[in-house]
Design a protein around this motif. Structure first.
Motif: not given
Lengths: 293, 272
Positions: A124-126, A133
């Motif tokens: 989810k963050s990538i 990222l």
């Protein structure tokens, strides 16, 4: 020798009771309640039979539960193709001898031991549009035009889910293939090489037939996993954007949270029927194999 | 020359894939030591200042100790009970092949495919007064791993010679002695495999506690992390630290038991 005495039936009692009461009965009960209007409010009003109403609702309501069913089937088929084929070639590649084979095997398997919730959160963050990222890497490589809203763009959200799923699952599938490849005698390949067989014909005439056991187990695990998929979708997209990535289990959980127990069990029963059909088919094949031995 | 190129190419493919596998781990690890602002940018660079205190903060705020012990309790106890009782059942099913036992085997095997119906499961638990309790969650985990354990262990027992049983019985061993003293030591590889695989799957499970525990006291680590994420959406440094701590136990179990996992995954499958 008295078999009844040395192999007492009471050895079976605990697993059998636990399995029947906490596994089987809920499923049967679910099938029963799927014909009722059971809900969070029926504590006061009682549960009434409504016949096929829940199933009619599933297939006709504007909530689009049908797409949840087709999504589940679609996920099962595609996610397995995406994992099985690369995993097979990766296993062959490692088996043919690469320096550090053991290390690579350990490493590739690693993602599949982690909790889905964690993998979901990490990706989810990538995949975040602004800070993730992936998009930043694309920008650094001057490929900014490839940037996407990975988890909110309708054209990409399924692809992202398949990608994350493959990231987790390929190593697992590969490990099973590797164990299968280990059982193929090397002399078969040597003989084939002398006969001048190329890579593809060796694959088709030796590797694939000899791997049938491993392929089978990968299919079984893959299909049951795909049909029951929940965690990764719940954490990555929670069925969104809109209801685009909803599957049976996420709808079922939603209905449960809303207190519509009858509808929730009806959806679950649909899933049960799908797995039942596939399961009977698979157990048959496994039974046949055993007889042949 | 061509062979060399081939070798290099293979090595490159493996290296490239390794990077794809490692990168997310590296990103999580490195950002777990950063300040809030720096972690939010999710860069791969080393932290300008190392905040080891993130971990202490998370352990306190995220209730990780409680989650950890809940997870150990669920995974450790349910797996032990399931593996031992399933081994006993598989032994009898495998050795005494009456019609009933054959039927029971396939009957249990069906559970490999069935989805659990949690909504009605809660109703059943209610009958036994087990809703929202550790005991209830434990029993559900035990029941859910029975099909896999019986299937795997039975396949292994097929290769244990029956003559052993006969010799032991002639020497006067009863069923319990026969099973626990003579047979169990021989089953060690498959029992360890089942234990490790099921331990990890309970540790990673999210759906069961999601349905069965509304009380955060009962949350295992996976639920604690998710809840923590919900409350602290912008504190990626803490979330990452939390993630590391949740993954650590499974990674340790995996590295210690690796050879059993690989052997066991396939014992049922690839023999033919």
């Amino acid at each position: 020798m008295n078999k009844k005495r040395i192999y007492p039936q009471w050895f079976l009692v605990i697993p059998l009771i636990a399995y029947v009461i906490f596994f089987l009965i809920p499923s049967l009960l679910g099938a029963f309640y799927s014909f009722t209007d059971w809900s969070a409010y029926s504590a006061n009003t009682g549960v009434k039979f409504v016949g096929l109403q829940n199933y009619i609702d599933i297939f006709t309501s504007n909530k689009d539960y049908v797409s949840g069913i087709t999504n589940t089937l679609m996920f099962t088929v595609i996610s397995n193709i995406i994992k099985l084929i690369p995993a097979l070639f990766l296993a062959i590649l490692l088996q043919e001898g690469v320096k550090g084979k053991g290390l690579y095997r350990t490493l590739f398997y690693l993602p599949s031991i982690l909790p889905f919730v964690i993998i979901g959160l990490v990706f989810k963050s990538i995949l975040n549009y602004n800070t993730g990222l992936l998009n930043m890497a694309l920008e650094t490589l001057q490929l900014g035009f490839l940037k996407q809203k990975w988890l909110s763009d309708l054209d990409f959200v399924w692809k992202s889910i398949f990608g994350v799923d493959a990231w987790r699952g390929i190593g697992y599938v590969m490990t099973i293939f590797l164990a299968g490849l280990n059982t193929i005698p090397h002399s078969y390949y040597e003989a084939a090489q002398i006969d001048g067989a190329g890579f593809w014909s060796r694959l088709r005439h030796i590797t694939l037939p000899m791997l049938s056991g491993a392929i089978m187990i990968n299919f079984v695990f893959g299909i049951t996993y795909g049909l029951k998929v929940f965690d990764i979708i719940y954490v990555l997209t929670n069925g969104g954007p809109g209801h685009a990535t909803e599957v049976i289990t996420t709808y079922s959980y939603q209905l449960y949270s809303n207190g519509q127990y009858g509808m929730s069990t009806a959806l679950n029963t649909v899933l049960l029927l799908i797995t039942l059909v596939i399961g009977v088919f698979v157990v048959r094949i496994m039974g046949k194999k055993e007889v042949q031995q | 020359m061509r062979q060399l190129a081939n070798k290099v190419l293979k090595q490159l493919v493996c290296l490239f894939l390794s990077i794809i596998v490692i990168l997310p781990f590296y990103m999580v690890l490195i950002n777990s030591f950063k300040s809030k602002g720096e972690a939010a940018r999710m860069k791969l660079s080393l932290p300008t200042e190392w905040f080891f205190s993130n971990y202490i903060e998370v352990i306190e705020k995220g209730r990780l100790i409680r989650g950890f012990f809940n997870s150990v309790f669920y995974a450790g106890i349910s797996t032990t009970i399931a593996v031992v009782t399933c081994a006993m059942a598989a032994f009898v099913i495998c050795r005494n092949r009456t019609k009933i036992n054959n039927f029971l085997y396939y009957f249990i095997l069906c559970g490999l495919f069935f989805p659990v119906n949690y909504v009605t499961l809660i109703k059943v638990l209610n009958v036994f007064n087990l809703t929202n309790s550790r005991m209830g969650i434990l029993i559900v985990f035990i029941s859910s791993m029975i099909p896999f354990c019986v299937f795997t262990i039975r396949n292994f027992i097929l290769s244990v010679p029956v003559e052993l049983d006969e010799a032991a019985v002639i020497d006067g061993a009863g069923p319990l002695k026969l099973f626990f003293i003579i047979i169990t030591p021989l089953l060690k590889p498959t029992l360890v495999t089942c234990f490790i695989l099921q331990f990890m799957s309970v540790w990673n499970d999210f759906l069961t506690p999601l349905y069965l525990s509304s009380d955060s006291k009962l949350f295992p680590m996976t639920m604690s992390v998710y809840q923590f994420f919900g409350k602290n959406k912008n504190y990626w440094n803490y979330i990452y630290a939390d993630i590391i701590l949740t993954c650590l136990p499974v990674i340790v179990v995996y590295l210690l038991g690796q050879r059993y996992i690989v052997g066991g995954l396939t014992s049922g499958a690839v023999k033919e």
